[in-house]
Design an enzyme around this catalytic site. Sequence first.
Site, short mmCIF file in Angstrom:
data_model
loop_
_atom_site.label_atom_id
_atom_site.label_comp_id
_atom_site.label_asym_id
_atom_site.label_seq_id
_atom_site.Cartn_x
_atom_site.Cartn_y
_atom_site.Cartn_z
N HIS A 57 -68.66 -51.62 23.47
CA HIS A 57 -69.56 -52.14 22.45
C HIS A 57 -68.81 -52.58 21.19
O HIS A 57 -69.26 -52.32 20.07
CB HIS A 57 -70.63 -51.10 22.12
CG HIS A 57 -71.40 -50.64 23.31
ND1 HIS A 57 -72.28 -51.45 23.99
CD2 HIS A 57 -71.40 -49.45 23.98
CE1 HIS A 57 -72.81 -50.78 25.01
NE2 HIS A 57 -72.28 -49.57 25.02
N THR A 82 -62.46 -33.03 7.15
CA THR A 82 -62.02 -32.16 8.25
C THR A 82 -63.08 -31.12 8.60
O THR A 82 -63.30 -30.81 9.78
CB THR A 82 -60.70 -31.48 7.87
OG1 THR A 82 -59.66 -32.48 7.84
CG2 THR A 82 -60.32 -30.40 8.86
N SER A 83 -63.76 -30.59 7.60
CA SER A 83 -64.81 -29.59 7.86
C SER A 83 -65.96 -30.20 8.67
O SER A 83 -66.54 -29.55 9.54
CB SER A 83 -65.33 -29.02 6.55
OG SER A 83 -64.31 -28.34 5.85
N CYS A 90 -57.80 -32.86 -9.09
CA CYS A 90 -56.64 -32.65 -9.95
C CYS A 90 -56.38 -31.15 -10.05
O CYS A 90 -57.18 -30.34 -9.61
CB CYS A 90 -56.88 -33.24 -11.33
SG CYS A 90 -57.35 -34.98 -11.33
N SER A 93 -66.49 -25.45 4.37
CA SER A 93 -65.55 -25.94 3.37
C SER A 93 -64.36 -25.00 3.31
O SER A 93 -64.54 -23.78 3.18
CB SER A 93 -66.22 -26.01 2.00
OG SER A 93 -65.29 -26.22 0.97
N GLN A 94 -63.17 -25.55 3.40
CA GLN A 94 -61.97 -24.73 3.30
C GLN A 94 -61.91 -24.04 1.95
O GLN A 94 -61.73 -22.83 1.86
CB GLN A 94 -60.73 -25.59 3.52
CG GLN A 94 -59.43 -24.80 3.66
CD GLN A 94 -58.81 -24.36 2.34
OE1 GLN A 94 -58.37 -23.21 2.20
NE2 GLN A 94 -58.79 -25.22 1.35
#
Length: 681
Positions: free
Chosen positions: A593, A392-393, A2, A437-438
């Site tokens: 698979h 993403t990281s 948030c 981490s961005q």
Amino acid sequence: MCGIFGFVNYLTPRTRREILECLIKGLQRMEYRGYDSAGVAFDADINGKEIAIIKKTGKVKVLEDEIMNMGNGQLDFDVEFKTHIGIAHTRWATHGVPNAVNSHPQRSGPKNEFVVVHNGIITNYKDVKQFLIQKGFEFESDTDTEVIAKLIKHIHENHPDLSFREISEQAIQQLEGAFALCMKSVHFPGECIATRRGSPLVVGIKSKTRLATDHIPVLYSKETSTIKSKDCAVKDRKDHRPCNRGSNIVLSRDRTESTTEFCPLGENREVEYFFASDASAIIEHTNRVIFLEDDDVAAVTDGRLTIHRMVRNLDDSSAREIITLKMEIQQIMKGNYSSFMQKEIFEQPESVINTMRGRVHFDPDMIILGGIKDYIPEIKRCRRLLLIGCGTSYHSAIATRQVLEELTELPVMIDLASDFLDRSTPIFRDDVCFFISQSGETADTLLALRYCKQRGSLIVGITNTVGSSICRESHCGVHINAGPEIGVASTKAYTSQMISLVMFALVMCEDRISIQPRRSEIIQGLRQLPDLIKEVLKLDDKVHALAQELYQHKSLLVMGRGFNFATCLEGALKIKELTYMHSEGILAGELKHGPLALVDKAMPVIMVCTRDNVYTKCMNAIQQVTAREGRPVIVCERGDTEIQKLSSKYLEVPHTVDCLQGILTVIPMQLLSYQDRKSVV
């Protein structure tokens, strides 16, 4: 996550219109952090003895329209406040459905005596809620945040002699989990409390005169006596002292009444404070900020700012530095783009240059990473490298694992931070752990960092945010310099993280003669990369046409292997994030698979296949897909007619070094997810 925003104006006259516009603008700057509901709390009267709350479901624009409509008689926008505190919040629902009741600010009761905005999750809120219900409190929302406001009220009723800060400290001690809080109260007009634990919070300072000091000393409890009551045990903190006695920090000779408080110098005491989850919400007001650390409690009383801590640790800093941000307002504006994500995708030619600027020297081939150069000998002696991140990281770690193993000749382990913690993974003193981490504030990544640090391993941070928790708590690191990333889905940070890790690998092998031809090839590939990215971005119109067909489907498979496997995972993640379409990144080697059973003429398939050491294997996978009447869309190298014959459609990207090819192949996936989102909307 948030977004929190707070605005305090002390002896700085502001109309209610100006105050509300400031709060709304702050939320709009952080709407990427939450977009299902929003709310504001502000003084209903000029003395701060009443608090008004306005909350709406939907985007910040809905809240703004509601407030503007209230100007027709319900709110006097022209009333002027010399001193005022307003807090605001934009929400991404975690506890309770998105509606006005569950939106923040949350209150202690119908009279709005205490109001709170919160970013994070209170893990023990059910226990606290049950305790408060037994004390007669009634709850109106399903949120974990409401317990904070009611707990503060409960402590105030039982200990009316305690200050707002002391009440807040006692409440915070009962909470478990991650949170950033900003609070105000009718019982303490002109006071604002902000604190954090595991969630980011930054304080901005705006003053017409110069500041009394560039450092604010941290205050600790001198004596801690427990107040026993039938309800709960709280701590009475009567005496405080700065922890930096005897330190080398020199405060201004023109002191305030207490050197432990901050306020402007001179007779003009006008000052404004801003509290926000992200510095991007503050930069248009001031570039002078303080990054709060975990368990800091910032209190503003009569225009004076103090910072307190409840527990003293051996490695605690004695003061919080007021930092001057170098961010420009233009960096957080959309400009001529329709969204921040589109802007950030098209900024990548510049962002990769910024990542390499001052670090990559092409003549001669040299890489200098100032943030870790002193630790390189220690890293070379390590047992293994661990790359830990989320989302993403984490994908950027997968994308660079192969080249790290090749150039460092060290075992490279990659882990999702949440799973890493769940397993209580064994960590040794001779491990080197990279935390990617961005924001530098990712909760699971930060917890994993502390887990490894306690066990004596070397901590390397890879972040995009100066002053973030991961930056501060790492032994060394690389700042990726991608610029502010406002869009919900990370784009330019991913490519800059990849480049940062590749540069690290190049530093590690600079003294190995046998690897020099390969090293030189990669460095020259970095030189050409910005121009190649510009070429890939020209595919936007072609990707848009493809998105018009794909968005009608309910599922999408993205396949590849080798250096391009991370592209598949990242592309699938972006499509899920933005279009809410099911999408799965699949390792092409695992096609037999299980995943092959999903392939038919109705299932859209994207395959990433470039001319690297797994090209032949990828060709086999494509033939397996077409044998089951699949109609693959192929991302391939320019001029590869052999593979284009097997596709229903194709997107061509330029050729580059294999370990950098993933940067070029991920951009069409970023464009596709963005265009798919536009088609859905």
